[in-house]
Design an enzyme around this catalytic site. Sequence first.
Site, PDB file in Angstrom:
ATOM      1  N   GLU A 166      -2.350   2.404  -1.176  1.00 54.40           N
ATOM      2  CA  GLU A 166      -1.509   2.194   0.009  1.00 54.40           C
ATOM      3  C   GLU A 166      -2.234   2.473   1.320  1.00 54.40           C
ATOM      4  O   GLU A 166      -1.871   3.374   2.082  1.00 54.40           O
ATOM      5  CB  GLU A 166      -0.242   3.055  -0.087  1.00 54.40           C
ATOM      6  CG  GLU A 166       0.611   2.705  -1.281  1.00 54.40           C
ATOM      7  CD  GLU A 166       1.963   3.411  -1.274  1.00 54.40           C
ATOM      8  OE1 GLU A 166       2.193   4.274  -0.410  1.00 54.40           O
ATOM      9  OE2 GLU A 166       2.803   3.094  -2.134  1.00 54.40           O
ATOM     10  N   GLU A 374       3.169   1.192  -9.025  1.00 55.69           N
ATOM     11  CA  GLU A 374       4.207   2.209  -8.816  1.00 55.69           C
ATOM     12  C   GLU A 374       5.558   1.526  -8.664  1.00 55.69           C
ATOM     13  O   GLU A 374       5.658   0.484  -8.022  1.00 55.69           O
ATOM     14  CB  GLU A 374       3.987   3.020  -7.525  1.00 55.69           C
ATOM     15  CG  GLU A 374       2.879   4.021  -7.578  1.00 55.69           C
ATOM     16  CD  GLU A 374       2.709   4.795  -6.264  1.00 55.69           C
ATOM     17  OE1 GLU A 374       3.690   4.962  -5.507  1.00 55.69           O
ATOM     18  OE2 GLU A 374       1.562   5.207  -6.006  1.00 55.69           O
TER      19      GLU A 374
HETATM   20  C1  BGP Z   1       4.064   6.008  -2.476  1.00 54.57           C
HETATM   21  C2  BGP Z   1       2.888   6.884  -2.786  1.00 54.57           C
HETATM   22  C3  BGP Z   1       3.150   7.938  -3.791  1.00 54.57           C
HETATM   23  C4  BGP Z   1       4.539   8.502  -3.796  1.00 54.57           C
HETATM   24  C5  BGP Z   1       5.618   7.447  -3.610  1.00 54.57           C
HETATM   25  C6  BGP Z   1       6.994   7.990  -3.358  1.00 54.57           C
HETATM   26  O1  BGP Z   1       4.014   5.631  -1.139  1.00 54.57           O
HETATM   27  O2  BGP Z   1       1.795   6.119  -3.224  1.00 54.57           O
HETATM   28  O3  BGP Z   1       2.126   8.888  -3.681  1.00 54.57           O
HETATM   29  O4  BGP Z   1       4.663   9.607  -3.010  1.00 54.57           O
HETATM   30  O5  BGP Z   1       5.307   6.576  -2.568  1.00 54.57           O
HETATM   31  O6  BGP Z   1       7.127   8.323  -2.020  1.00 54.57           O
HETATM   32  P1  BGP Z   1       7.908   9.588  -1.542  1.00 54.57           P
HETATM   33  O7  BGP Z   1       7.243  10.734  -2.219  1.00 54.57           O
HETATM   34  O8  BGP Z   1       7.738   9.613  -0.058  1.00 54.57           O
HETATM   35  O9  BGP Z   1       9.310   9.406  -1.942  1.00 54.57           O
END
Ligand code: BGP
Length: 473
Positions: A166, A374
Site C-alpha cells: 500500500e 488483504e
Molecule cells: C491495510 C494495511 C494493514 C491493515 C489493514 C486494516 O491498509 O495494509 O496493515 O492495518 O489495512 O486497516 P486498519 O488496521 O486501519 O483497520
Amino acid sequence: QLKVFPKSFLWGSASAAYQVEGAWDTDGKGPSVWDNFVRIPGKTFAGTNGDIAVDHYHQYPQDVALMSELGLSAYRFSVAWSRIYPLGNGEINQAGLDFYDRLINELVEKGIEPIVTLYHWDIPQALQDQYGGWESRQIVDDFVRYAKTLFVHFSDRVKYWVTMNEQNVFISHGYKTAMHPPGVRDEKRMYQANHHANLANAAAIVAFRSLGCPGKIGPSFAYGPNYSIDANPENVLAAENAEAFDAHFWMDVYARGEYPPQVWQWLVDNHLAPDVYPEDAILLKQGIPDFMGVNYYRTMTNAYNPLDGVGIEQMNTTGKKGTAQESGLPGVYKHVRNPHLQRTNWDWDIDATGLRIGLRRIASRYQLPVMVTENGLGEYDTLTDDLQINDDYRIDYLNEHALAVQQAISDGVEVLGYCTWSFTDLLSWLNGYQKRYGFVYVDRDENSAKSLTRYKKKSFYWYQEVIRSHGAT
Ligand code: BGP
C-alpha cells in the site's frame, strides 16, 4: 454461471511484521520509524504500540500450528527491514535472518506457501535520520540491497513476493495527513518520496529477475473502486477523477511504467511534480510486476467538489460509528456517504460487489493476474464467559467477499489467491487492539494472567470448511 476456484488457488491469510511480531528491540533488531512514531503522544489510539504486539516473534510455532489446523494454503507476512539490516544499509544481522528462516521452514513443513512482503511500512529509523527515508534517491539502492538479501536467502523456499504494501497509504499518511511517520504535511515532498518508492519497487522487481529467482513478484495496492453518487455528469466526472488520482496514479506506474497524463498535468500545474531523471522511465518500464496484489476493504463514492471544497481526510479512528467526515481533493472530487451500503463501526462501507468490480477493472486495464492480498472486517469482538467468539458478522462479510472473488473468476479474471486480513488479531496502526480482524482472538489484557492467549473464533471454523471444500461451501 459460477466457475470453480482453480486448483492452484491459494487460500491465505495475512499479517505484517510490526503488527504481530513484537520483540521490537530483540536479537539485534534496529528501531524502525514506527517504533519511534508510536512514542510521540497522541499519534496512536490510546497510546497503543507494537512493542509486544501479539508476540508472534516468540509464539510463531503455535501460530503456524493454528494455521495448519485451519488448513491455510498460504500465509502472507512481512519482513522487518531493521531486523535484517538494523541500520538499513550497514551490517547484516544474522539473528534477523534466522528468525525468518525458522518461520519459513515451519510454514513449508506444514505445506503452507509463504507470501513474503518486503516492505510493510517499517523503514529503519537510521535511514530516516541519515537521508530522510523515502525522500532521498539513495533509498532505491538500499532497498534493492535489502531485497536481494532476502531473494538470495529465501527464494529456494519462497515463490511469492510482494514488493511493497500500500504505497498509496504509507505515502499519503506519511506526508499528507501526517498520521503515519514521518508525520509531515508537505505535498511537494510527498510526490518526491512517492516517486522514489516507485523506483524502488521497479528496481526490486528487476533485481529479482536478474538473479533468476523462480516465482512471482508484485506490489500490493489498497484499492477500492470509485463510484459516482448519481448520474449527474459533474459527479460522474468527479468519480473518474478519484479513480485517476487515487488508483491509476499508482497502478499505472506499476503496470504500465508511466504516470497517467491527467494527474501528471495536475501535478505540473500545481508545482508538485517530482524530479524525474530520464533513466527513470526506462527502469519503470522494466519493472512491470507479474501480478497486481489488491488489498480490498471498501469502495468510495464520489461527488463534485468545488475549488474551495473539502480537503484532507478526517478518519474515524475511534470506532464510534458516524464520526468520519467528508474528505476529498478540492476542485477534483470528494468522498460522500453511499446510501445503499452499510458501514462498519469505523465507517468503512461494506461492499462485496465492489470487490468483483475492482478485480474486473484491474484485470481489464492492466492485463495482469491479480491476488487479493488483504480483505477483512475490523470489528469489536467479545470473548464470552465460556471462551467463545461468535463473530457471525465477520463470517457474513468474508463469505460474501469470497463469493465476489469467485464471481470475478467466472467473469474471466485470473485470481491467484485470496488472503484474509488477518490470521490472528493484531495491532491496527491507528486504532489499537480493539479493532480486530483475525480468525484467532488474542487476549491483549496486559494485566491478565491469560494475556496473549489465543482463542479460535467461530470464523476460524468457517474458513476451515471453505478451504476444505476448496470454496464449494
Ligand atoms: C491495510 C494495511 C494493514 C491493515 C489493514 C486494516 O491498509 O495494509 O496493515 O492495518 O489495512 O486497516 P486498519 O488496521 O486501519 O483497520
